[in-house]
Write an enzyme that holds these catalytic residues in place. Structure first.
Site, PDB file in Angstrom:
ATOM      1  N   LYS A   1      63.370  16.061   9.081  1.00 30.05           N
ATOM      2  CA  LYS A   1      63.610  14.754   9.689  1.00 30.05           C
ATOM      3  C   LYS A   1      64.794  14.867  10.641  1.00 30.05           C
ATOM      4  O   LYS A   1      65.823  15.462  10.293  1.00 30.05           O
ATOM      5  CB  LYS A   1      63.924  13.722   8.602  1.00 30.05           C
ATOM      6  CG  LYS A   1      62.708  13.339   7.789  1.00 30.05           C
ATOM      7  CD  LYS A   1      61.837  12.358   8.557  1.00 30.05           C
ATOM      8  CE  LYS A   1      60.676  11.906   7.703  1.00 30.05           C
ATOM      9  NZ  LYS A   1      59.732  11.059   8.434  1.00 30.05           N
TER      10      LYS A   1
ATOM     11  N   LYS B   1      47.293  10.209   7.693  1.00 29.91           N
ATOM     12  CA  LYS B   1      47.679   9.784   6.338  1.00 29.91           C
ATOM     13  C   LYS B   1      46.523   8.985   5.746  1.00 29.91           C
ATOM     14  O   LYS B   1      46.001   8.064   6.396  1.00 29.91           O
ATOM     15  CB  LYS B   1      48.967   8.966   6.401  1.00 29.91           C
ATOM     16  CG  LYS B   1      50.130   9.867   6.854  1.00 29.91           C
ATOM     17  CD  LYS B   1      51.489   9.254   6.713  1.00 29.91           C
ATOM     18  CE  LYS B   1      52.497  10.380   6.814  1.00 29.91           C
ATOM     19  NZ  LYS B   1      53.600  10.175   7.686  1.00 29.91           N
TER      20      LYS B   1
HETATM   21  O1  LIG Z   1      54.969  15.051   6.409  1.00 33.37           O
HETATM   22  C1  LIG Z   1      55.671  15.338   5.423  1.00 33.37           C
HETATM   23  O2  LIG Z   1      56.193  16.446   5.288  1.00 33.37           O
HETATM   24  C2  LIG Z   1      55.895  14.348   4.333  1.00 33.37           C
HETATM   25  C3  LIG Z   1      55.572  12.930   4.590  1.00 33.37           C
HETATM   26  C4  LIG Z   1      56.522  12.218   5.497  1.00 33.37           C
HETATM   27  O3  LIG Z   1      57.332  12.832   6.141  1.00 33.37           O
HETATM   28  C5  LIG Z   1      56.480  10.801   5.603  1.00 33.37           C
HETATM   29  C6  LIG Z   1      55.869  10.071   4.642  1.00 33.37           C
HETATM   30  C7  LIG Z   1      55.925   8.670   4.647  1.00 33.37           C
HETATM   31  C8  LIG Z   1      56.554   8.000   5.632  1.00 33.37           C
HETATM   32  C9  LIG Z   1      57.131   8.633   6.744  1.00 33.37           C
HETATM   33  O4  LIG Z   1      58.349   8.141   7.147  1.00 33.37           O
HETATM   34  C10 LIG Z   1      57.149  10.145   6.752  1.00 33.37           C
HETATM   35  C11 LIG Z   1      56.586  10.524   8.120  1.00 33.37           C
HETATM   36  O5  LIG Z   1      56.940   9.870   9.088  1.00 33.37           O
HETATM   37  O6  LIG Z   1      55.793  11.420   8.304  1.00 33.37           O
HETATM   38 MG   LIG Z   2      55.940  11.211  10.568  1.00 37.89          MG
END
Ligand SMILES: O=C(O)CCC(=O)C1=CC=C[C@@H](O)[C@@H]1C(=O)O
Ligand SMILES: [Mg+2]
Length: 328
Positions: A108, A212
């Site tokens: 992130k 997702k």
């Molecule tokens: O992609 C991943 O490694 C894990 C999932 C993940 O990062 C997320 C899950 C849920 C909400 C989000 O803010 C975030 C994303 O943005 O991809």
């Molecule tokens: Mg994302």
């Protein structure tokens, strides 16, 4: 699919509140409603700020899973990326220790209140252990912020892709053009929160699609979307929505059903939860072995949400059911 009666969904619905080990997307506890149908357990957990129209897609996904089960699998192990929240570089080894064997990491970046130097330090700390790194800015950058940040991040090594660097499809398309192949752009929110999941690709705003399951309305819809994207040459990544083991097992089953899967999936996020509703899925050297999740009655009791929170989720589920029933 035909909707089961609301009473059948609510009869065995349990609302849980699970603490996170680390703050992630601004939250420190994850709330979810688990319910059971003839095909097994399912999870309804749209983020609290989502309106009913958007949240109803998550209910469609859960109902499909509980009543119809997952689509047929084509593989049994799914490569998974480590997920690194916006922690300090010093905490990175601690986070990565929970993802033994992962060959890809997602980091992130662009967290509110943090600097680009902190992003660079975190990404570099990850690269020391896992060289294949992707970053996720959750739409926080303008086009010029993104160009500056990516330039800084790319000084120290390659990036597999940058996920949702900017908020709008138009910005993503402009950025992609200006990057001229320096790094691939992946779309997440521009797919899962859009009326038309194909628009960002058609507008030239993405090289990779993050899918997702719950926000897109279910496993079968994700398979259909992935097939069409595949025809357009766009690889997909199936990612979690910070699910419990129940949602993760559906994500893994969905990834297992795709005709082509080249990239590691974002399904390692139960590692970010301090507890879960059932035993973890089997972690097979950097990947997850697919399998249906079992829910532990003791865990449901231990993690049971407050009465007020439970009432809020049951009412929300009921309103989302009405949205789906009206669409049918
Ligand atoms: O992609 C991943 O490694 C894990 C999932 C993940 O990062 C997320 C899950 C849920 C909400 C989000 O803010 C975030 C994303 O943005 O991809
Ligand atoms: Mg994302």
């Amino acid at each position: 699919m035909k909707l089961p009666p609301l009473s059948a969904i609510l009869a065995d619905a349990h609302v849980v509140s699970i603490p996170l080990r680390v703050r992630f997307r601004g939250i420190t506890t994850r709330e979810a409603t688990l319910f059971r149908g003839p095909a097994g357990w399912a999870e309804f957990a749209p983020f609290p700020e989502y309106e009913d129209a958007e949240a109803s897609a998550w209910l469609a996904s859960a109902v499909e899973a509980a009543w119809n089960g997952p689509p047929p699998a084509r593989r049994d192990v799914i490569a998974v990326n480590a997920t690194v929240p916006a922690v300090s570089a010093a905490r990175v080894p601690d986070i990565l220790a929970r993802f033994a064997g992962a060959r890809t990491a997602k980091v992130k970046v662009a967290e509110k209140g943090q600097s680009l130097a902190e992003d660079v330090a975190r990404v570099n700390a990850v690269r020391e252990q896992i060289p294949n790194v992707r970053v996720d800015a959750n739409g926080a950058w303008t086009v010029s912020d993104a160009l500056r940040a990516l330039d800084a991040l790319l000084q120290h090594g390659p990036l597999e892709y940058v996920e949702q660097p900017c908020h709008t499809v138009e910005e993503l398309a402009e950025l992609r053009q200006r990057l001229d192949g320096a790094v691939r752009v992946a779309a997440d929110e521009s797919i899962r929160r859009a009326d038309d999941p194909f628009r960002v690709v058609e507008a030239g705003g993405a090289d990779v699609a993050v899918l997702k399951v719950a926000p897109l309305g279910g496993a079968r819809r994700v398979v259909t979307i992935a097939e069409r994207l595949g025809e357009a040459g766009i690889p997909v990544v199936v990612s979690s929505a910070l699910d419990t083991v129940v949602g993760i097992s559906l994500g893994a089953a969905t990834a297992a059903a795709l005709p082509v899967l080249e990239l590691a999936c974002g399904l390692g996020t139960t590692q970010l939860l301090a507890d879960d509703v059932g035993p973890p899925m089997e972690w097979a050297e950097g990947g997850l072995r697919i399998g249906s999740a079992t829910v532990d009655e003791l865990a449901l009791r231990r993690l049971a949400a407050s009465e007020e929170c439970t009432k809020w989720w049951r009412e929300r589920l009921t309103r989302c059911y009405t949205v789906l029933a009206t669409q049918a």
